[in-house]
Design an enzyme around this catalytic site. Structure first.
Site, PDB file in Angstrom:
ATOM      1  N   ASP A 101       0.656  -1.120  -0.061  1.00  0.00           N
ATOM      2  CA  ASP A 101       0.008  -0.059   0.143  1.00  0.00           C
ATOM      3  C   ASP A 101       0.863   1.344   0.005  1.00  0.00           C
ATOM      4  O   ASP A 101       1.979   1.314   0.778  1.00  0.00           O
ATOM      5  CB  ASP A 101      -0.814  -0.169   1.286  1.00  0.00           C
ATOM      6  CG  ASP A 101      -2.426   0.430   1.108  1.00  0.00           C
ATOM      7  OD1 ASP A 101      -2.361   1.598   0.457  1.00  0.00           O
ATOM      8  OD2 ASP A 101      -3.128  -0.279   1.428  1.00  0.00           O
ATOM      9  N   ASP A 202      -3.349   4.606  -2.286  1.00  0.00           N
ATOM     10  CA  ASP A 202      -4.345   5.010  -1.467  1.00  0.00           C
ATOM     11  C   ASP A 202      -4.782   6.410  -1.867  1.00  0.00           C
ATOM     12  O   ASP A 202      -3.922   7.513  -1.993  1.00  0.00           O
ATOM     13  CB  ASP A 202      -3.781   5.160  -0.043  1.00  0.00           C
ATOM     14  CG  ASP A 202      -4.848   5.351   1.299  1.00  0.00           C
ATOM     15  OD1 ASP A 202      -5.659   4.623   1.180  1.00  0.00           O
ATOM     16  OD2 ASP A 202      -4.780   6.537   1.737  1.00  0.00           O
ATOM     17  N   GLU A 256      -6.587   3.656  -5.802  1.00  0.00           N
ATOM     18  CA  GLU A 256      -7.952   3.781  -4.929  1.00  0.00           C
ATOM     19  C   GLU A 256      -8.590   5.027  -5.577  1.00  0.00           C
ATOM     20  O   GLU A 256      -7.745   6.199  -5.438  1.00  0.00           O
ATOM     21  CB  GLU A 256      -7.734   3.679  -3.557  1.00  0.00           C
ATOM     22  CG  GLU A 256      -9.153   3.659  -2.734  1.00  0.00           C
ATOM     23  CD  GLU A 256      -8.975   4.114  -1.407  1.00  0.00           C
ATOM     24  OE1 GLU A 256     -10.038   3.558  -0.521  1.00  0.00           O
ATOM     25  OE2 GLU A 256      -8.063   4.969  -0.969  1.00  0.00           O
ATOM     26  N   HIS A 331     -10.847  -3.495   3.789  1.00  0.00           N
ATOM     27  CA  HIS A 331     -10.841  -3.292   5.151  1.00  0.00           C
ATOM     28  C   HIS A 331     -11.727  -1.945   5.329  1.00  0.00           C
ATOM     29  O   HIS A 331     -11.938  -1.552   6.495  1.00  0.00           O
ATOM     30  CB  HIS A 331      -9.430  -2.878   5.703  1.00  0.00           C
ATOM     31  CG  HIS A 331      -8.929  -1.925   4.903  1.00  0.00           C
ATOM     32  ND1 HIS A 331      -8.814  -1.912   3.391  1.00  0.00           N
ATOM     33  CD2 HIS A 331      -8.406  -0.617   5.002  1.00  0.00           C
ATOM     34  CE1 HIS A 331      -8.423  -0.755   2.752  1.00  0.00           C
ATOM     35  NE2 HIS A 331      -8.211   0.201   4.055  1.00  0.00           N
ATOM     36  N   ASP A 332     -12.193  -1.426   4.458  1.00  0.00           N
ATOM     37  CA  ASP A 332     -13.043  -0.176   4.333  1.00  0.00           C
ATOM     38  C   ASP A 332     -14.581  -0.567   4.357  1.00  0.00           C
ATOM     39  O   ASP A 332     -15.403   0.213   4.437  1.00  0.00           O
ATOM     40  CB  ASP A 332     -12.849   1.051   3.342  1.00  0.00           C
ATOM     41  CG  ASP A 332     -11.580   1.450   3.568  1.00  0.00           C
ATOM     42  OD1 ASP A 332     -11.025   1.509   4.692  1.00  0.00           O
ATOM     43  OD2 ASP A 332     -11.129   2.009   2.724  1.00  0.00           O
TER      44      ASP A 332
END
Ligand code: GLC
Ligand code: CA
Length: 560
Positions: A101, A202, A256, A331-332
């Site tokens: 990430d 990200d 993202e 994870h969100d």
């Protein structure tokens, strides 16, 4: 239609690890790299080709790693750089790639750059961040954080505000400063030289803010987004990272991209003749709004037609031009069975949902625990939540006059913490996640039935279905490179689509209904001539073109 280009990153599927909740290797209650190392064979056994690590760098963990204080070190609770290298080698030995990430829209407020920047305008690091004078007693503009709340934090000593599009402990970097871009390139080189195979970038679409930072259209959440999403220099900066660093390595990128549409995405990922993509693919959010609006907390009833419309549009608009990143969980996000499927039909709907998205065109991402059908935990008290966004969202809803019970109902459904509970490995103490007395976070009480050990021993488990599905994808190019055509798009119960590639044809049938639904093959299909290659009840082909689908049934037909 231009000939579809082949690439390894298109053929792979990816397993996402959120280390803190994956597996605890040293018994302190927190997942770590030693734990990951011990599970590499398990990961390989799924049939995936890569691991994406959510941030494992040094961090005060205000946003669980998305607030980085040192880009070149590992958080001590997860291990050391040596531990990471062992995982990297172990993964590579098994033919698994490793994707890191890259969080460069912001740092932690504990990063040494930010601490230096606090020393005043003369310090060279001051301009690493976005510091501005206020307007009278007000902040520099009306922007709001995407973790609801103000986007500016006042510093009395400097009499200046800094911008943070996320938590107050996550100051935004000033990407317009060439020194910051050089830092980003150095960080990329550091990890690529160590051997990692790519980056998930990200909120990368936020890194360029419009000059002058003008006021945004007044909204309670993410106000100003029209000025910081896909800003004026985004393409230029991504291109710079690409030309100077990424193109020198055999690596991949996935950006993202909140609020992205297929048309805007193509500005960054179009690889057709004469075009130069600056990212390989993007995570869009549109399909995750099939049960909410703008933020997960504005919950709406799951709407299959909305889901189909978005997914089909991405499939068809990108085909032959750009590449899709496919996901239903990360994870969100709360667990998908608890949102688009049914906990009552957990196994059936878990398999159907897997089929529905993995049989589309794109690189599939699978989030830890998804492969065994973990469900949302629905914590009843606000104090039980750890996620900063959940608490901030609670405060905003409270400010707008929503009653406590109403907001808690939203949190129980929509909080990111629903997807962050420890992976359930067995029915033993603490679900086999840790030998410590107390894990760092709550374990879903359904671990006694929903766990890896059980799933391993059950040939009909969701886990074994994922293995079959990923193997089928790997062995059949049509799943990877075929085109996409939807049928019955008016149905609010069924998602049916076909894929075509080099003379082969595939028909994917998915029911989102908890009762029996009648299905009749689309025109031009003679099902008796097809082979049922996947199914969540059985793989029988009755030979009839019309039959009953059982609750959440899926069937995939292949025609040679
Ligand atoms: C991304 C991450 C999320 C994080 C945010 C800020 O959306 O996926 O977990 O909180 O960016 O870095
Ligand atoms: Ca540990």
């Amino acid at each position: 239609m231009s000939e579809i280009k082949k690439a390894w990153y298109k053929e792979m599927s990816v397993y996402q690890i959120w280390t803190r909740s994956f597996c605890d290797g040293n018994g302190d209650g927190i997942g770590d790299l030693k734990g990951v190392l011990s599970k590499l064979d398990y990961i390989k056994s799924l049939g995936v080709d890569a691991i994406w690590f959510s941030p494992i760098y040094a961090s005060p963990q205000k946003d669980y790693g998305y607030d980085i204080s040192d880009y070149r070190d590992i958080a001590p609770e997860y291990g050391t750089l040596e531990d990471f290298k062992a995982v990297l080698d172990g993964a590579h030995e098994r033919g698994l790639k490793v994707i890191m990430d890259l969080v460069v829209n912001h740092t932690s407020d504990q990063h040494k750059w930010f601490k230096e920047s606090l020393k005043g305008a003369d310090n060279p690091y001051h301009d690493y961040y976005i510091w501005r004078k206020g307007k009278g007693k007000n902040p520099p503009n009306n922007w709001k954080s995407t973790f609801p709340g103000p986007a500016w934090e006042y510093n009395e000593e400097l009499d200046e505000y800094y911008l943070h599009l996320f938590a107050v402990e996550q100051p935004d970097l000033n990407m317009d400063n060439p020194a910051v871009r050089n830092e980003v390139k150095d960080i990329m080189r550091f990890w690529l030289d160590m051997g990692v195979d790519g980056f998930r970038e990200d909120v990368i679409t936020y890194i360029s803010k419009r000059e002058g930072l003008p006021n945004g259209f007044p909204l309670p959440v993410a106000c100003g987004m029209e000025h910081f999403t896909c800003g004026p220099h985004l393409h230029e900066y991504l291109s710079e990272f690409n030309d100077e660093v990424l193109s020198q390595y055999d690596c991949m990128t996935v950006g993202e991209a909140p609020m992205m549409t297929p048309d805007t995405a193509l500005k960054f990922i179009d690889e057709s003749e004469g075009k130069k993509p600056v990212l390989n693919m993007m995570f869009n959010f549109q399909h995750m709004e099939a049960d909410c609006m703008i933020t997960n907390f504005i919950v709406t009833k799951f709407n299959l037609k909305k889901l189909k419309k978005v997914m089909t549009t991405w499939q068809t608009k990108l085909y032959g031009k750009g590449w899709n990143a496919l996901y239903l969980e990360n994870h969100d996000q709360p667990r998908i069975i608890s949102r688009f499927g049914s906990e009552k039909f957990r196994v059936e709907s878990g398999k159907m949902l897997a089929t529905m998205y993995i049989c589309q065109s794109g690189t599939p991402f699978i989030y830890q625990g998804q492969e065994i059908g973990m469900t949302s935990i629905r914590l009843p008290n606000l104090s039980m939540y750890k996620d900063v966004a959940t608490h901030n969202t609670y405060d905003i809803f409270k400010k707008f006059g929503f009653p406590h019970e109403n907001i808690m109902k939203r949190a129980m459904y929509a909080s990111r913490d629903n997807g962050r509970t420890p992976v359930q490995w067995s029915d033993k103490k603490n679900a086999g996640f840790t030998t410590a007395d107390e894990p760092w976070f709550y374990i879903n009480p359904n671990y006694t039935e929903v766990n890896v050990e059980q799933a391993e021993n059950d040939p009909n488990s969701i886990l074994n279905y994922y293995r079959k599905l990923l193997k089928f994808r790997k062995e059949n190019e049509i799943v990877i490179y075929g085109d996409f055509k939807e049928h019955f798009h008016d149905s609010d119960k069924l998602y049916v689509y076909e894929r075509n590639y080099e003379g082969k044809r595939m028909l994917v049938v998915c029911s989102f209904s908890d009762t029996i639904e009648r299905f009749t093959a689309p025109k031009g299909f003679d099902l008796a001539k097809g082979k049922v290659v996947l199914g969540n009840y059985d793989e029988l082909n009755s030979g009839f073109d019309s039959f009953n689908l059982r609750p959440y049934e899926t069937k995939v037909f292949l025609f040679d």
